[in-house]
Design an enzyme around this catalytic site. Sequence first.
Site, PDB file in Angstrom:
ATOM      1  N   HIS A  56       0.828  -1.218   0.000  1.00 38.91           N
ATOM      2  CA  HIS A  56       0.000   0.000   0.000  1.00 38.91           C
ATOM      3  C   HIS A  56       0.867   1.276   0.000  1.00 38.91           C
ATOM      4  O   HIS A  56       2.055   1.203  -0.263  1.00 38.91           O
ATOM      5  CB  HIS A  56      -0.995  -0.048   1.163  1.00 38.91           C
ATOM      6  CG  HIS A  56      -1.648  -1.400   1.275  1.00 38.91           C
ATOM      7  ND1 HIS A  56      -2.645  -1.814   0.427  1.00 38.91           N
ATOM      8  CD2 HIS A  56      -1.391  -2.463   2.099  1.00 38.91           C
ATOM      9  CE1 HIS A  56      -2.998  -3.065   0.742  1.00 38.91           C
ATOM     10  NE2 HIS A  56      -2.260  -3.479   1.744  1.00 38.91           N
ATOM     11  N   GLU A  93      -1.805   0.219   8.108  1.00 41.49           N
ATOM     12  CA  GLU A  93      -0.985  -0.849   7.530  1.00 41.49           C
ATOM     13  C   GLU A  93       0.162  -0.284   6.690  1.00 41.49           C
ATOM     14  O   GLU A  93       1.289  -0.778   6.767  1.00 41.49           O
ATOM     15  CB  GLU A  93      -1.862  -1.774   6.674  1.00 41.49           C
ATOM     16  CG  GLU A  93      -1.071  -2.915   6.033  1.00 41.49           C
ATOM     17  CD  GLU A  93      -1.903  -3.741   5.067  1.00 41.49           C
ATOM     18  OE1 GLU A  93      -3.124  -3.485   4.946  1.00 41.49           O
ATOM     19  OE2 GLU A  93      -1.328  -4.643   4.421  1.00 41.49           O
ATOM     20  N   HIS A 148       2.822  -7.116   4.491  1.00 40.22           N
ATOM     21  CA  HIS A 148       1.455  -6.669   4.757  1.00 40.22           C
ATOM     22  C   HIS A 148       1.065  -6.987   6.192  1.00 40.22           C
ATOM     23  O   HIS A 148       1.793  -7.677   6.913  1.00 40.22           O
ATOM     24  CB  HIS A 148       0.465  -7.362   3.808  1.00 40.22           C
ATOM     25  CG  HIS A 148       0.573  -6.900   2.400  1.00 40.22           C
ATOM     26  ND1 HIS A 148      -0.315  -6.002   1.834  1.00 40.22           N
ATOM     27  CD2 HIS A 148       1.491  -7.195   1.447  1.00 40.22           C
ATOM     28  CE1 HIS A 148       0.045  -5.772   0.576  1.00 40.22           C
ATOM     29  NE2 HIS A 148       1.130  -6.484   0.319  1.00 40.22           N
ATOM     30  N   GLU A 226       1.603 -11.710   5.779  1.00 38.68           N
ATOM     31  CA  GLU A 226       0.644 -10.956   6.575  1.00 38.68           C
ATOM     32  C   GLU A 226       1.119 -11.138   8.015  1.00 38.68           C
ATOM     33  O   GLU A 226       0.983 -12.208   8.605  1.00 38.68           O
ATOM     34  CB  GLU A 226      -0.774 -11.511   6.396  1.00 38.68           C
ATOM     35  CG  GLU A 226      -1.317 -11.412   4.975  1.00 38.68           C
ATOM     36  CD  GLU A 226      -1.855 -10.031   4.610  1.00 38.68           C
ATOM     37  OE1 GLU A 226      -1.788  -9.115   5.454  1.00 38.68           O
ATOM     38  OE2 GLU A 226      -2.340  -9.872   3.476  1.00 38.68           O
TER      39      GLU A 226
END
Length: 262
Positions: A56, A93, A148, A226
């Site tokens: 992101h 995040e 992530h 993650e």
Amino acid sequence: MVAWRAVSVGAVAASAVAAAVVLPVEGGPSRPQAQAVAAATARPLAGKVIVIDPGHNGRNYKHPKVINRKVPAGPFKKACDTTGTATDSGYAEHAYTFDVATRMARLLRAQGATVHLTRPNDTGVGPCVNQRAALANKVRAHAAISIHADGAPGKRRGFHVILPGYVKGYTGPIVTPSKWLGYDIRYAFRKGTGQPYANYIGRDGLDVRTDLGGLNMSKVPKVFIECGNMRNATDAARMRSAAWRQRAAVSLATGMAHYLKR
Ligand SMILES: [Zn+2]
């Protein structure tokens, strides 16, 4: 398969070098030997090229038109990127991934690796997932990782590593090496951070996906991680801690280094 030992990146290099060099019984190593040992120990990842992708970006939320446009993501198209998730207290995040990626890059560069990040700061938009993969392809990275954190319901917690599944015409060449990379990252991350395997997805901390453009468009071994569930209080407290983020970065660097020495 090489047995996995839980030691630091530097210690792996030092022990490997020590085992490889036969030292004289008396008088210690000769000067060239000592220099070779010192050089290899200091820069065990010299010549290795690594791409770290902090998931992101900080301004994605302000530019929906840019990040919602469809880009190649394998045999289909997907959105350029998403905004990512956040903890209940508002720690985003994109900030987490950029911080861990920066720390990880510093550690790997100190070992002699050439490290590229897919974005230079946390205040921009994009790049799109296909461009993130394209960077690693362009620099012919030996390995790539996309960092992530998840945004699942609050009782779910733990980390998981996402491996590329087989997508005809796309991931064939990277499925097997990415699996080894994933194993090394998974082992090091659990050992180094104390994070448990995710209790809500995948199996034993691993998931396989064929729907991620960042994996489907990669020509180099690549995994996603993650690191935890930002909506879970325990995981969120960890991710908000700079000390824990450093542990996460050390763990990821250790796993990456282990893979690169296979
Ligand atoms: Zn994400």
